[in-house]
Design a protein around this motif. Sequence first.
Motif, mmCIF file in Angstrom:
data_model
loop_
_atom_site.group_PDB
_atom_site.id
_atom_site.type_symbol
_atom_site.label_atom_id
_atom_site.label_comp_id
_atom_site.label_asym_id
_atom_site.label_seq_id
_atom_site.Cartn_x
_atom_site.Cartn_y
_atom_site.Cartn_z
ATOM 1 N N ALA A 101 0.833 -1.208 0.000
ATOM 2 C CA ALA A 101 0.000 0.000 0.000
ATOM 3 C C ALA A 101 0.868 1.258 0.000
ATOM 4 O O ALA A 101 0.552 2.249 -0.667
ATOM 5 C CB ALA A 101 -0.925 0.000 1.222
ATOM 6 N N GLN A 102 1.967 1.196 0.744
ATOM 7 C CA GLN A 102 2.898 2.334 0.767
ATOM 8 C C GLN A 102 3.498 2.563 -0.614
ATOM 9 O O GLN A 102 3.652 3.706 -1.067
ATOM 10 C CB GLN A 102 4.017 2.075 1.785
ATOM 11 C CG GLN A 102 3.573 2.042 3.233
ATOM 12 C CD GLN A 102 3.215 3.415 3.773
ATOM 13 O OE1 GLN A 102 3.654 4.437 3.254
ATOM 14 N NE2 GLN A 102 2.413 3.448 4.821
ATOM 15 N N ALA A 104 2.144 1.656 -3.525
ATOM 16 C CA ALA A 104 1.077 2.130 -4.413
ATOM 17 C C ALA A 104 0.851 3.626 -4.225
ATOM 18 O O ALA A 104 0.645 4.368 -5.196
ATOM 19 C CB ALA A 104 -0.210 1.352 -4.146
ATOM 20 N N HIS A 105 0.883 4.063 -2.984
ATOM 21 C CA HIS A 105 0.712 5.488 -2.691
ATOM 22 C C HIS A 105 1.851 6.307 -3.292
ATOM 23 O O HIS A 105 1.620 7.388 -3.869
ATOM 24 C CB HIS A 105 0.657 5.704 -1.186
ATOM 25 C CG HIS A 105 0.598 7.151 -0.774
ATOM 26 N ND1 HIS A 105 -0.538 7.909 -0.898
ATOM 27 C CD2 HIS A 105 1.562 7.980 -0.282
ATOM 28 C CE1 HIS A 105 -0.292 9.134 -0.486
ATOM 29 N NE2 HIS A 105 0.970 9.214 -0.112
ATOM 30 N N LEU A 106 3.065 5.797 -3.184
ATOM 31 C CA LEU A 106 4.230 6.482 -3.741
ATOM 32 C C LEU A 106 4.111 6.607 -5.256
ATOM 33 O O LEU A 106 4.416 7.655 -5.831
ATOM 34 C CB LEU A 106 5.513 5.728 -3.373
ATOM 35 C CG LEU A 106 6.833 6.356 -3.821
ATOM 36 C CD1 LEU A 106 7.086 7.661 -3.062
ATOM 37 C CD2 LEU A 106 7.990 5.382 -3.598
ATOM 38 N N LYS A 107 3.651 5.539 -5.902
ATOM 39 C CA LYS A 107 3.484 5.566 -7.361
ATOM 40 C C LYS A 107 2.421 6.572 -7.775
ATOM 41 O O LYS A 107 2.591 7.289 -8.779
ATOM 42 C CB LYS A 107 3.123 4.165 -7.868
ATOM 43 C CG LYS A 107 4.275 3.171 -7.809
ATOM 44 C CD LYS A 107 3.831 1.799 -8.315
ATOM 45 C CE LYS A 107 4.992 0.816 -8.314
ATOM 46 N NZ LYS A 107 4.568 -0.539 -8.769
ATOM 47 N N ARG A 108 1.318 6.632 -7.033
ATOM 48 C CA ARG A 108 0.258 7.597 -7.354
ATOM 49 C C ARG A 108 0.768 9.031 -7.221
ATOM 50 O O ARG A 108 0.502 9.885 -8.066
ATOM 51 C CB ARG A 108 -0.947 7.396 -6.425
ATOM 52 C CG ARG A 108 -1.823 6.206 -6.771
ATOM 53 C CD ARG A 108 -3.172 6.298 -6.073
ATOM 54 N NE ARG A 108 -3.031 6.400 -4.626
ATOM 55 C CZ ARG A 108 -2.955 5.351 -3.812
ATOM 56 N NH1 ARG A 108 -2.999 4.116 -4.303
ATOM 57 N NH2 ARG A 108 -2.840 5.527 -2.507
ATOM 58 N N GLU A 109 1.513 9.258 -6.177
ATOM 59 C CA GLU A 109 2.077 10.591 -5.951
ATOM 60 C C GLU A 109 3.036 10.969 -7.075
ATOM 61 O O GLU A 109 3.040 12.105 -7.555
ATOM 62 C CB GLU A 109 2.818 10.622 -4.614
ATOM 63 C CG GLU A 109 3.389 11.979 -4.260
ATOM 64 C CD GLU A 109 4.134 11.939 -2.937
ATOM 65 O OE1 GLU A 109 5.261 11.403 -2.911
ATOM 66 O OE2 GLU A 109 3.599 12.443 -1.934
ATOM 67 N N ASN A 171 11.856 10.253 -3.376
ATOM 68 C CA ASN A 171 10.937 9.251 -3.914
ATOM 69 C C ASN A 171 11.672 8.086 -4.561
ATOM 70 O O ASN A 171 11.240 6.930 -4.470
ATOM 71 C CB ASN A 171 9.986 9.896 -4.920
ATOM 72 C CG ASN A 171 8.866 10.666 -4.237
ATOM 73 O OD1 ASN A 171 8.893 10.858 -3.033
ATOM 74 N ND2 ASN A 171 7.890 11.112 -5.007
#
Length: 281
Positions: A101-102, A104-109, A171
Amino acid sequence: MNHSLQTIILEIHNKEDKVSSQNKRLIDEAYEMTLYLQELLFSVKEFVIKEGFKDEAEETHFFRTVKPQILGKLIYYNKVYRIETTCPVSNGKMYYSYFSAQLAHLKREYIEHICNTDFYRYYRSGRTDRDDTYFKRGHINYHDGLNSIVFEIDPTFSTFYDYKIARIIANELLYTYLLTKINPDENPDMVMQKPESTKDVFWTESKNALIELIYALYASGAISHGKIGIRKISLMFQILFRIPLGDLHHAFHRMKTRSGSKAAFLDQLKQSLEEYMDKDL
């Protein structure tokens, strides 16, 4: 700007090596590095505000290269500390789901706020023609619809775009860190638990020297015609020498900012080989 500021990146490198050699928990390493980098950034800010820059070239170099390295790693270590301290378990499906989940969040950002911007393409292409606009203080264009954080920065110690580079650096480091968490085959801790068939073979140089060698083999395409990735090559060496190498991408960034030779170990290897050859003449 005096010589001490030019050696900041080397100082960070040495501090990271010292902290990692103490075999602390990752949480403790991240916390110690966060405190160190926060203090370093504060002292550099004091120096810049007091002494200024000798010319515009030094100013753009500082805000494009030096400060983002400090701030980027500060953002990275602080985020690692926050991620590690809020992880609910130490293994299992929940552990995997948490780090997935972490990631996935990084990729979205990354997709929403970084990779689709004109500045990101400018920075990644290695262009310098707009450095006077991006990396000189007092040139922020509010008509560009910038992120609200621009109103919180100190204009005497930021051009805003130095912060954007710092986020890119952070990132990239976080991406590699999270990959090692969700893929056990690329986790250095798992490497150390694998069966040992070569107990008399071990690496006696520094970890950075081995990472330098690994990147050289990868860059030259010397293994499998260059068709396998850097992490797989590094895993082979970690298994062979039973040595965890940690964040390769992070270490490689440090190498690129070394003073003097960026490939010191390879230079040493070449010299040693030539001296050995000369003995047989």
